[in-house]
Motif scaffolding. Structure first.
Motif, PDB file in Angstrom:
ATOM      1  N   UNK A  42      15.798   9.009  15.873  1.00 34.44           N
ATOM      2  CA  UNK A  42      16.181   8.008  14.882  1.00 34.44           C
ATOM      3  C   UNK A  42      15.529   8.304  13.535  1.00 34.44           C
ATOM      4  N   UNK A  43      16.174   7.936  12.434  1.00 33.87           N
ATOM      5  CA  UNK A  43      15.616   8.193  11.109  1.00 33.87           C
ATOM      6  C   UNK A  43      14.245   7.531  10.881  1.00 33.87           C
ATOM      7  N   UNK A  44      13.916   6.505  11.670  1.00 34.58           N
ATOM      8  CA  UNK A  44      12.647   5.788  11.505  1.00 34.58           C
ATOM      9  C   UNK A  44      11.462   6.521  12.141  1.00 34.58           C
ATOM     10  N   UNK A  45      11.725   7.649  12.835  1.00 37.24           N
ATOM     11  CA  UNK A  45      10.618   8.451  13.347  1.00 37.24           C
ATOM     12  C   UNK A  45      10.302   8.298  14.815  1.00 37.24           C
ATOM     13  N   UNK A  46      11.140   7.612  15.553  1.00 36.51           N
ATOM     14  CA  UNK A  46      10.976   7.533  17.007  1.00 36.51           C
ATOM     15  C   UNK A  46      12.342   7.681  17.660  1.00 36.51           C
ATOM     16  N   UNK A  47      12.358   7.912  18.976  1.00 26.94           N
ATOM     17  CA  UNK A  47      13.634   8.175  19.646  1.00 26.94           C
ATOM     18  C   UNK A  47      14.233   6.936  20.314  1.00 26.94           C
ATOM     19  N   UNK A  48      15.441   7.117  20.787  1.00 27.74           N
ATOM     20  CA  UNK A  48      16.120   6.104  21.598  1.00 27.74           C
ATOM     21  C   UNK A  48      16.908   6.815  22.687  1.00 27.74           C
ATOM     22  N   UNK A  49      17.035   6.133  23.813  1.00 20.70           N
ATOM     23  CA  UNK A  49      17.848   6.624  24.927  1.00 20.70           C
ATOM     24  C   UNK A  49      19.011   5.660  25.112  1.00 20.70           C
ATOM     25  N   UNK A  50      20.163   6.227  25.439  1.00 21.94           N
ATOM     26  CA  UNK A  50      21.278   5.414  25.906  1.00 21.94           C
ATOM     27  C   UNK A  50      21.557   5.808  27.345  1.00 21.94           C
ATOM     28  N   UNK A  51      21.822   4.797  28.169  1.00 26.43           N
ATOM     29  CA  UNK A  51      22.089   5.034  29.585  1.00 26.43           C
ATOM     30  C   UNK A  51      23.398   4.354  29.968  1.00 26.43           C
ATOM     31  N   UNK A  52      24.047   4.895  30.971  1.00 29.81           N
ATOM     32  CA  UNK A  52      25.297   4.304  31.462  1.00 29.81           C
ATOM     33  C   UNK A  52      24.984   3.044  32.264  1.00 29.81           C
ATOM     34  N   UNK A  53      25.832   2.053  32.141  1.00 31.81           N
ATOM     35  CA  UNK A  53      25.634   0.792  32.859  1.00 31.81           C
ATOM     36  C   UNK A  53      25.546   1.015  34.368  1.00 31.81           C
ATOM     37  N   UNK A  54      26.298   1.996  34.886  1.00 31.55           N
ATOM     38  CA  UNK A  54      26.286   2.195  36.336  1.00 31.55           C
ATOM     39  C   UNK A  54      25.015   2.894  36.843  1.00 31.55           C
ATOM     40  N   UNK A  55      24.141   3.313  35.929  1.00 26.77           N
ATOM     41  CA  UNK A  55      22.875   3.898  36.379  1.00 26.77           C
ATOM     42  C   UNK A  55      21.745   2.864  36.439  1.00 26.77           C
ATOM     43  N   UNK A  56      22.019   1.640  36.013  1.00 24.13           N
ATOM     44  CA  UNK A  56      20.991   0.591  36.014  1.00 24.13           C
ATOM     45  C   UNK A  56      20.878  -0.020  37.410  1.00 24.13           C
ATOM     46  N   UNK A  57      19.688   0.075  37.975  1.00 23.98           N
ATOM     47  CA  UNK A  57      19.407  -0.520  39.290  1.00 23.98           C
ATOM     48  C   UNK A  57      19.060  -1.995  39.150  1.00 23.98           C
ATOM     49  N   UNK A  58      18.288  -2.323  38.111  1.00 23.88           N
ATOM     50  CA  UNK A  58      17.872  -3.702  37.820  1.00 23.88           C
ATOM     51  C   UNK A  58      17.722  -3.856  36.320  1.00 23.88           C
ATOM     52  N   UNK A  59      18.049  -5.039  35.808  1.00 29.89           N
ATOM     53  CA  UNK A  59      17.757  -5.369  34.419  1.00 29.89           C
ATOM     54  C   UNK A  59      16.441  -6.136  34.390  1.00 29.89           C
TER      55      UNK A  59
END
Length: 160
Positions: A42-59
């Motif tokens: 990210x331009x602010x100097x840290x990263x982000x991850x995006x994950x697929x909804x079907x890979x989420x075991x628990x919110x």
């Protein structure tokens, strides 16, 4: 209630980076780990991850101590290896003691809000570690800001 919580970190919480000492110095264990997802600088100097909804075991729930206990149900999980078409994110598995204290601090750092409208969300996802498969909490970003740059090799910071 669990006496520890397991996180997957891929940015400033990793060893040697800006937030590691303040938030992870009490770690009980740190190992390399990988999850399925897409990594962005990210331009602010840290990263982000995006994950697929079907890979989420628990919110993430409202109670961090309860979340650490819910994570225990997935110990011994044996996710199948990611297929060659899936993108991987490489980072660290960090086991922190005292989830009622540790998890709210990291949630606050990551901008996780109980109403779900913060910058990041926290979700439990399958992970592959040097100790075998696991289920780890990851902080992921549902909407990327303008200027986010995809890191196809799944490693932050970007290598030049």
């Amino acid at each position: 209630m669990a006496g520890f919580v397991d996180l997957f970190v891929y940015g400033t919480l990793k060893r040697g980076f800006a937030n590691h000492r303040a938030f992870c110095s009490s770690a009980l264990r740190i190992r390399t780990a990988t999850i399925v997802g897409s990594l962005y600088d990210l331009p602010v100097g840290y990263p982000a991850v995006q994950i697929a909804a079907d890979s989420i075991l628990l919110k993430a729930g409202q109670d961090p101590a309860r979340d650490a206990g819910r994570q225990r149900r997935f110990r011994g999980l044996a996710p199948s290896a990611p297929d060659a078409a899936q993108e991987l994110v490489h980072g660290e598995w960090i086991r922190l003691p005292d989830p009622p204290r540790a998890l709210p601090r990291v949630d606050a750092l990551e901008g996780v809000r109980p109403d779900g409208r913060g910058e990041y969300r926290r979700a439990l996802v399958p992970a592959w570690t040097e100790d075998g498969p696991s289920a780890l909490w990851v902080y992921w970003m549902p909407r990327l800001p303008p200027g986010a740059r995809h890191l196809a090799d799944g490693i932050w910071p970007a290598r030049s």
